[in-house]
Design a protein around this motif. Structure first.
Motif, PDB file in Angstrom:
ATOM      1  N   ALA A   1       0.833  -1.211   0.000  1.00 58.26           N
ATOM      2  CA  ALA A   1       0.000   0.000   0.000  1.00 58.26           C
ATOM      3  C   ALA A   1       0.864   1.255   0.000  1.00 58.26           C
ATOM      4  N   GLU A   2       1.944   1.249   0.782  1.00 58.67           N
ATOM      5  CA  GLU A   2       2.848   2.408   0.829  1.00 58.67           C
ATOM      6  C   GLU A   2       3.569   2.592  -0.502  1.00 58.67           C
ATOM      7  N   ARG A   3       3.953   1.476  -1.130  1.00 56.09           N
ATOM      8  CA  ARG A   3       4.613   1.555  -2.438  1.00 56.09           C
ATOM      9  C   ARG A   3       3.651   2.096  -3.495  1.00 56.09           C
ATOM     10  N   THR A   4       2.410   1.649  -3.446  1.00 59.20           N
ATOM     11  CA  THR A   4       1.404   2.136  -4.403  1.00 59.20           C
ATOM     12  C   THR A   4       1.158   3.617  -4.205  1.00 59.20           C
ATOM     13  N   ARG A   5       1.030   4.027  -2.973  1.00 64.62           N
ATOM     14  CA  ARG A   5       0.825   5.452  -2.663  1.00 64.62           C
ATOM     15  C   ARG A   5       2.002   6.279  -3.185  1.00 64.62           C
ATOM     16  N   GLN A   6       3.214   5.819  -2.932  1.00 65.76           N
ATOM     17  CA  GLN A   6       4.401   6.538  -3.390  1.00 65.76           C
ATOM     18  C   GLN A   6       4.461   6.572  -4.913  1.00 65.76           C
ATOM     19  N   PHE A   7       4.097   5.479  -5.553  1.00 65.21           N
ATOM     20  CA  PHE A   7       4.062   5.415  -7.015  1.00 65.21           C
ATOM     21  C   PHE A   7       3.089   6.461  -7.575  1.00 65.21           C
ATOM     22  N   ILE A   8       1.925   6.567  -6.961  1.00 66.26           N
ATOM     23  CA  ILE A   8       0.933   7.551  -7.419  1.00 66.26           C
ATOM     24  C   ILE A   8       1.499   8.964  -7.272  1.00 66.26           C
ATOM     25  N   ILE A   9       2.124   9.237  -6.155  1.00 67.43           N
ATOM     26  CA  ILE A   9       2.705  10.566  -5.926  1.00 67.43           C
ATOM     27  C   ILE A   9       3.783  10.861  -6.960  1.00 67.43           C
ATOM     28  N   GLU A  10       4.736   9.946  -7.114  1.00 74.46           N
ATOM     29  CA  GLU A  10       5.859  10.178  -8.017  1.00 74.46           C
ATOM     30  C   GLU A  10       5.427  10.280  -9.472  1.00 74.46           C
ATOM     31  N   THR A  11       4.383   9.555  -9.838  1.00 74.81           N
ATOM     32  CA  THR A  11       3.886   9.592 -11.209  1.00 74.81           C
ATOM     33  C   THR A  11       3.026  10.832 -11.447  1.00 74.81           C
ATOM     34  N   SER A  12       2.249  11.223 -10.459  1.00 68.97           N
ATOM     35  CA  SER A  12       1.351  12.374 -10.603  1.00 68.97           C
ATOM     36  C   SER A  12       2.077  13.710 -10.482  1.00 68.97           C
ATOM     37  N   ALA A  13       3.131  13.757  -9.684  1.00 66.30           N
ATOM     38  CA  ALA A  13       3.788  15.031  -9.364  1.00 66.30           C
ATOM     39  C   ALA A  13       4.228  15.821 -10.603  1.00 66.30           C
ATOM     40  N   PRO A  14       4.951  15.221 -11.553  1.00 70.06           N
ATOM     41  CA  PRO A  14       5.362  16.011 -12.721  1.00 70.06           C
ATOM     42  C   PRO A  14       4.165  16.483 -13.553  1.00 70.06           C
ATOM     43  N   LEU A  15       3.148  15.645 -13.607  1.00 68.99           N
ATOM     44  CA  LEU A  15       1.939  15.979 -14.356  1.00 68.99           C
ATOM     45  C   LEU A  15       1.226  17.178 -13.719  1.00 68.99           C
ATOM     46  N   ILE A  16       1.058  17.150 -12.414  1.00 64.74           N
ATOM     47  CA  ILE A  16       0.385  18.240 -11.709  1.00 64.74           C
ATOM     48  C   ILE A  16       1.231  19.505 -11.759  1.00 64.74           C
ATOM     49  N   ASN A  17       2.546  19.352 -11.665  1.00 61.46           N
ATOM     50  CA  ASN A  17       3.437  20.511 -11.754  1.00 61.46           C
ATOM     51  C   ASN A  17       3.301  21.186 -13.118  1.00 61.46           C
ATOM     52  N   LYS A  18       3.099  20.385 -14.148  1.00 61.80           N
ATOM     53  CA  LYS A  18       2.975  20.925 -15.511  1.00 61.80           C
ATOM     54  C   LYS A  18       1.581  21.490 -15.792  1.00 61.80           C
ATOM     55  N   LYS A  19       0.555  20.716 -15.479  1.00 62.12           N
ATOM     56  CA  LYS A  19      -0.813  21.103 -15.843  1.00 62.12           C
ATOM     57  C   LYS A  19      -1.515  21.942 -14.780  1.00 62.12           C
ATOM     58  N   GLY A  20      -0.980  21.935 -13.576  1.00 64.61           N
ATOM     59  CA  GLY A  20      -1.614  22.660 -12.484  1.00 64.61           C
ATOM     60  C   GLY A  20      -2.575  21.774 -11.721  1.00 64.61           C
ATOM     61  N   MET A  21      -2.922  22.239 -10.532  1.00 65.53           N
ATOM     62  CA  MET A  21      -3.843  21.469  -9.690  1.00 65.53           C
ATOM     63  C   MET A  21      -5.238  21.428 -10.303  1.00 65.53           C
ATOM     64  N   ALA A  22      -5.706  22.586 -10.749  1.00 67.71           N
ATOM     65  CA  ALA A  22      -7.045  22.640 -11.343  1.00 67.71           C
ATOM     66  C   ALA A  22      -7.066  21.974 -12.713  1.00 67.71           C
ATOM     67  N   GLY A  23      -5.958  22.061 -13.438  1.00 68.91           N
ATOM     68  CA  GLY A  23      -5.898  21.532 -14.794  1.00 68.91           C
ATOM     69  C   GLY A  23      -5.676  20.030 -14.879  1.00 68.91           C
ATOM     70  N   THR A  24      -5.304  19.423 -13.775  1.00 75.18           N
ATOM     71  CA  THR A  24      -5.079  17.978 -13.760  1.00 75.18           C
ATOM     72  C   THR A  24      -6.334  17.283 -13.240  1.00 75.18           C
ATOM     73  N   SER A  25      -6.899  16.444 -14.059  1.00 75.55           N
ATOM     74  CA  SER A  25      -8.118  15.730 -13.654  1.00 75.55           C
ATOM     75  C   SER A  25      -7.749  14.383 -13.039  1.00 75.55           C
ATOM     76  N   LEU A  26      -8.711  13.803 -12.377  1.00 74.49           N
ATOM     77  CA  LEU A  26      -8.523  12.448 -11.850  1.00 74.49           C
ATOM     78  C   LEU A  26      -8.248  11.492 -13.003  1.00 74.49           C
ATOM     79  N   ARG A  27      -8.895  11.707 -14.126  1.00 82.68           N
ATOM     80  CA  ARG A  27      -8.674  10.864 -15.304  1.00 82.68           C
ATOM     81  C   ARG A  27      -7.208  10.970 -15.744  1.00 82.68           C
ATOM     82  N   ASP A  28      -6.629  12.167 -15.705  1.00 79.52           N
ATOM     83  CA  ASP A  28      -5.210  12.332 -16.055  1.00 79.52           C
ATOM     84  C   ASP A  28      -4.331  11.487 -15.133  1.00 79.52           C
ATOM     85  N   ILE A  29      -4.642  11.520 -13.853  1.00 82.72           N
ATOM     86  CA  ILE A  29      -3.865  10.751 -12.871  1.00 82.72           C
ATOM     87  C   ILE A  29      -4.052   9.252 -13.106  1.00 82.72           C
TER      88      ILE A  29
END
Length: 193
Positions: A4-32
């Motif tokens: 569970a901790e590895r999955t959580r970390q994977f989501i963070i590490e994978t989502s972080a560059p995307l959210i940094n690029k598209k923004g919090m409002a611009g990143t949808s759950l579907r994008d994640i």
């Protein structure tokens, strides 16, 4: 680390560059979901909501950047070497391909997300303190003139670098960032003993 901790970390590490690029409002759950290849239940089984993913992504990106900066500064033997090493990290566009998370998240959270704004504020103060400590150490070690105002210099340097990062993103080149960094170095050199 549990699965569970590895999955959580994977989501963070994978989502972080995307959210940094598209923004919090611009990143949808579907994008994640597309980036992580996880279903909605896989995401929400690890996070309460998208805001929590955004917060954890910012904290992750901040930590990654701080680590690069701290390592660079630690390699310097003098205040000048430490500062110039930091400037090299900021000047290298590869270190912040999608821009600086402090700038990106801070711009978006300034009026809409007080919790995120506080985290960005802490990151700004930490970045400024890194410069402040280098200058103070330089003064104490008789490398720098005591005429340099450590607090003012650290605030100016941070603000100029963030402006340079913004210009790099908008113009798609490092021309203005190089001018900013050269100006920071020139001012610093005036205080070197």
């Amino acid at each position: 680390m549990s699965k569970a901790e590895r999955t959580r970390q994977f989501i963070i590490e994978t989502s972080a560059p995307l959210i940094n690029k598209k923004g919090m409002a611009g990143t949808s759950l579907r994008d994640i979901m597309e980036a992580t290849k996880l279903a909605k239940g896989g995401i929400y089984g690890n996070f309460e909501n998208k805001e929590e993913i955004c917060m954890e992504s910012f904290l992750y990106l901040r930590s990654q950047l701080a680590s690069k900066l701290d390592i660079a500064a630690s390699k310097g033997k003098s205040a000048k070497e430490k500062l110039f090493n930091l400037l090299e990290v900021y000047g290298n566009g590869k270190n912040m391909v999608e821009g600086c998370p402090i700038l990106n998240f801070g711009t978006e959270a300034d009026d809409t997300n007080p919790v995120m704004r506080e985290q960005v504020k802490k990151a700004i103060l930490s970045a400024q303190k890194r410069f402040f400590n280098i200058v103070e150490e330089g003064i104490q070690n008789k490398e720098l003139s005591s005429e340099i105002n450590s607090e003012h210099y650290s605030i100016r340097v941070f603000a100029m670098i963030e402006g340079g990062i913004l210009c790099r993103k908008v113009f798609g080149n490092n021309d203005q960032m190089n001018i900013v960094l050269d100006g920071i170095k020139t001012e610093f050199e005036r205080y070197v003993l």
